[in-house]
Design a protein around this motif. Structure first.
Motif, PDB file in Angstrom:
ATOM      1  N   VAL A 171     -22.690  21.360  34.643  1.00 51.69           N
ATOM      2  CA  VAL A 171     -21.308  21.267  34.169  1.00 51.69           C
ATOM      3  C   VAL A 171     -21.241  20.961  32.676  1.00 51.69           C
TER       4      VAL A 171
ATOM      5  N   THR B 112     -17.613  18.076  40.588  1.00 49.40           N
ATOM      6  CA  THR B 112     -17.618  19.142  39.580  1.00 49.40           C
ATOM      7  C   THR B 112     -18.868  20.014  39.659  1.00 49.40           C
TER       8      THR B 112
ATOM      9  N   THR C 298     -13.464  20.707  36.212  1.00 49.45           N
ATOM     10  CA  THR C 298     -13.748  19.481  35.471  1.00 49.45           C
ATOM     11  C   THR C 298     -12.762  18.416  35.941  1.00 49.45           C
TER      12      THR C 298
END
Length: 368
Positions: free
Chosen positions: A46, A185, A166
């Protein structure tokens, strides 16, 4: 239609000196660029901002060459940056140019063709759902038509760059009373890749559209695409779609083929993919055929059992390193040992991209 393909090494996420040289010596005409696929050296998770950094660098360079804004570049060129160059994988980018020509072909053989498209931006609550999959499905169909590929069997690689969730995006959905597919996430990357890949599978008649529901995604692994390659990133909210195959209407000097790896060390599948474009690898590619090889694109993932060839591995039990990073390193090493070059494209996370624990492997090469 004529497609040219160029690959150049990168000394950092911002290093586009290879592309600049190709443009300045007249090899690449900027307004003919339709797609750029890069492997950057972040963690592939991420918080891998190298993807966005490289994307920004590409947009900045092309906006100068084309005399347009960054957003205009995004409309004209499909940019896909996949993070993670673990092991011996060498950071690089592959550039695709396309131009329409009136030259008549002297045969009916099929040559390399490419079509690019993009979905609208997704809402956070749509990521990883059937809505996501169906948007990809529709746009893959359109990209295939743009590539002048008439038969789904002639499609050998579909690259998707898809969004992820997110904290901010999750909070935005909840403020509007919407529920996201997951609040993790990192797991959102898997759901996004999975939905994108099932969209490809539906478009290419690899799965029955009626059998794909929200609960299928990242749950029923019997449904998958043999040519999809999906990479999730924080740098976008739409899906970038690049369809590659062979078409009778192309006069390109290259072709593409593919196979499917059943596990991360399935070297025979790599050899079969090479053989599909006329390159023998017994035991590895010889010097002459190395000159024909343009690039190899593959997916990598650990089986949910943690086993490879019925042997226990620690890919899923090492809390320090995400399993996709192990898988990328292994698959890249297997391919590199066969083609004698570590500068190949391997992307981690193969949800619904090939069988569980495996993944598609595609090869582009010049015609002998």
């Amino acid at each position: 239609m004529k497609i040219e393909i160029y690959k150049f090494p990168m000394n950092g996420p911002e290093d586009l000196s290879g592309l600049r040289s190709l443009v300045e010596d007249g090899t690449v005409i900027p307004n003919e660029i339709v797609a750029i696929i890069a492997k950057t050296e972040g963690n592939g998770n991420v918080n891998d901002f190298t993807r966005g950094y490289t994307t920004f660098a590409i947009k900045s360079m092309l906006s100068n060459y084309l005399g347009c804004t960054h957003s205009n570049v995004s409309e004209r060129v499909s940019i896909v940056c996949s993070g993670g160059c673990e092991g011996v994988m060498s950071p690089h980018a592959t550039v695709f140019t396309k131009k329409n020509v009136n030259e008549n072909k002297v045969s009916d053989d099929k040559r390399f063709a490419i079509g690019v498209n993009k979905t609208r931006e997704l809402l956070p609550e749509e990521i990883g759902t059937c809505i996501h999959a169906k948007l990809v499905y529709q746009n893959v169909k359109e990209a295939m038509a743009l590539a002048l590929i008439e038969n789904v069997k002639d499609v050998h690689y579909v690259q998707i760059k898809c969004p992820l969730l997110t904290s901010g995006r999750i909070n935005d959905a909840e403020r509007r009373g919407k529920q996201v597919v997951t609040k993790d996430t990192l797991k959102s990357m898997a759901f996004s890749r999975g939905a994108s890949s099932l969209g490809v599978a539906m478009a290419l008649n690899e799965v029955d559209e009626d059998k794909i529901v929200d609960s299928t995604i990242c749950n029923d692994w019997s449904h998958f695409s043999s040519v999809a390659s999906a990479s999730a990133g924080i740098e976008l909210m739409n899906n970038e779609i690049i369809v590659m195959g062979n078409s009778k209407k192309s006069i390109s000097n290259c072709i593409i083929g593919h196979s499917v790896m059943n596990d991360p060390i399935d070297s025979m599948a790599v050899r079969n993919a090479l053989q599909s474009v006329g390159i023998n690898a017994n035991p590895k590619v010889d010097i002459d055929d190395q000159k024909r090889l343009i690039n190899v694109f593959a997916k990598a993932e650990a089986h949910t059992s943690g086993l490879v060839k019925n042997r226990r591995t620690t890919m899923l039990t090492d809390s320090d390193i995400n399993s996709t990073r192990y898988a990328r390193a292994v698959v890249n090493a297997v391919i590199a040992s066969i083609v004698d070059d570590p500068m190949v494209y391997v992307s981690g996370g193969s949800e619904h991209q090939g069988p569980l624990g495996g993944g598609p492997v595609s090869v582009i090469a010049y015609i002998a």
